[in-house]
Design a protein around this motif. Sequence first.
Motif, PDB file in Angstrom:
ATOM      1  N   VAL A 263       0.856  -1.192   0.000  1.00  0.00           N
ATOM      2  CA  VAL A 263       0.000   0.000   0.000  1.00  0.00           C
ATOM      3  C   VAL A 263       0.889   1.238   0.000  1.00  0.00           C
ATOM      4  O   VAL A 263       1.887   1.309   0.729  1.00  0.00           O
ATOM      5  N   VAL A 293      -9.949  -5.203  -0.882  1.00  0.00           N
ATOM      6  CA  VAL A 293      -8.801  -5.354  -1.781  1.00  0.00           C
ATOM      7  C   VAL A 293      -7.965  -6.554  -1.352  1.00  0.00           C
ATOM      8  O   VAL A 293      -7.544  -7.376  -2.182  1.00  0.00           O
ATOM      9  N   SER A 297      -8.039  -9.064  -4.365  1.00  0.00           N
ATOM     10  CA  SER A 297      -7.094  -8.590  -5.379  1.00  0.00           C
ATOM     11  C   SER A 297      -5.907  -9.501  -5.575  1.00  0.00           C
ATOM     12  O   SER A 297      -5.190  -9.353  -6.571  1.00  0.00           O
ATOM     13  N   THR A 302      -1.718  -1.160  -4.133  1.00  0.00           N
ATOM     14  CA  THR A 302      -2.875  -0.296  -3.879  1.00  0.00           C
ATOM     15  C   THR A 302      -2.402   1.077  -3.424  1.00  0.00           C
ATOM     16  O   THR A 302      -1.420   1.202  -2.681  1.00  0.00           O
ATOM     17  N   ASN A 319      -6.628   0.137  -6.569  1.00  0.00           N
ATOM     18  CA  ASN A 319      -5.651  -0.929  -6.727  1.00  0.00           C
ATOM     19  C   ASN A 319      -5.416  -1.226  -8.202  1.00  0.00           C
ATOM     20  O   ASN A 319      -6.255  -0.930  -9.059  1.00  0.00           O
TER      21      ASN A 319
END
Length: 371
Positions: A263, A293, A297, A302, A319
């Motif tokens: 992130v 996410v 994901s 992201t 993302n």
Amino acid sequence: MRISARAIPAFLGPVVGLLAVAEAYLDVAFAANAVAVWAPGVLLGAGIVLATWFPVAGALTAVACFPLGLLVGAPDIGGAGLIGLIGITAWAGWRLPWRRSLLVLAAAIAAGVVTSLLAGQSVWEGIFQPVILLPGWFLGVLSRTNGERAAELTRLAAALDAERERNAEAAVAAERTRIAREVHDAVAHSVSVITLQLGGLRRQLTDPLHREIVQNLERLGRQSVTEMRGLVGILREETSVSAPSLNRVHELIAEVEAAGLPVRLEVTGSRGEVPRLLDASAYRVLQEALTNVLRHSGGAPTTVTIGYAPSRVTLAVINSPGICSDKSDSGGHGIIGMRERVSLFRGTLRAGPSPDGGFAVHATFPVEVPA
């Protein structure tokens, strides 16, 4: 401008030394033995200056000037020496615990009395010196005691203020918990019962128009229950020391990164006065978006953007390609819950595929600006 107490002996020492030199040459009684008079006086001044940092060593050095004066032929202690002796005993009384300062007083009295008697002075000198040294020492001890008492009163006042603030916070937390309990047990329960009864009524209706009206009322009732439960959760969370807040966003990101989601955080604008309930709801929306996410994901990179403006707080969780939009809320109520939290503040939420093939969540929380 406040002057430190340490400046007192640092100033008094040189003054006493200068007075001793002036007395040695200006007083006819000491003219024949001027050096023998001012040399011990200068030593006395040096001892007073030394007492600025080392009270005991400086006091003993100052007291030693009287036997030294007797050895070099001084006929008397002199007025400057007496002033310095009063000053050093007063300083010892203020600077040292009273038992240790009492030893300094005893050494000063003994040195002055013995020196006067050995120099052939009258018995009165042996009485006069303790009489003038005791008040100086007592004033020093009294000043130290008053200072300690003032510091203790300041500490107690600060402790009382802190205790009063803790009691006020505890009272607010207890009242918030009581309100949350009442909303949950009374209002939410009643609305839930009404909603269930509407559902039973809808199943018995045959007119499509009536069924649609009752169905809309049933949906509104369920939405109201959900909103009330969200408010109850916020109220209960606010009673905790670790209440959700965007100030803790770094902790949240650290948690999801530890779970395998890279992130990148971007913060724009300057955080002003954000209402606590809005702050908690924004944190929960961000938490839910990152959870989605992380769940769907497969660890796609992201970006989290938090924007602060005087009239709003914005969140964006975007993302990279790899998440399917139709999975973001499958089997759960993540986006529905986020939308409900945002709608409580008349905000907006957009969640769906991003132009680059990833998935994006954009939330805007209006902030009421005081007039």
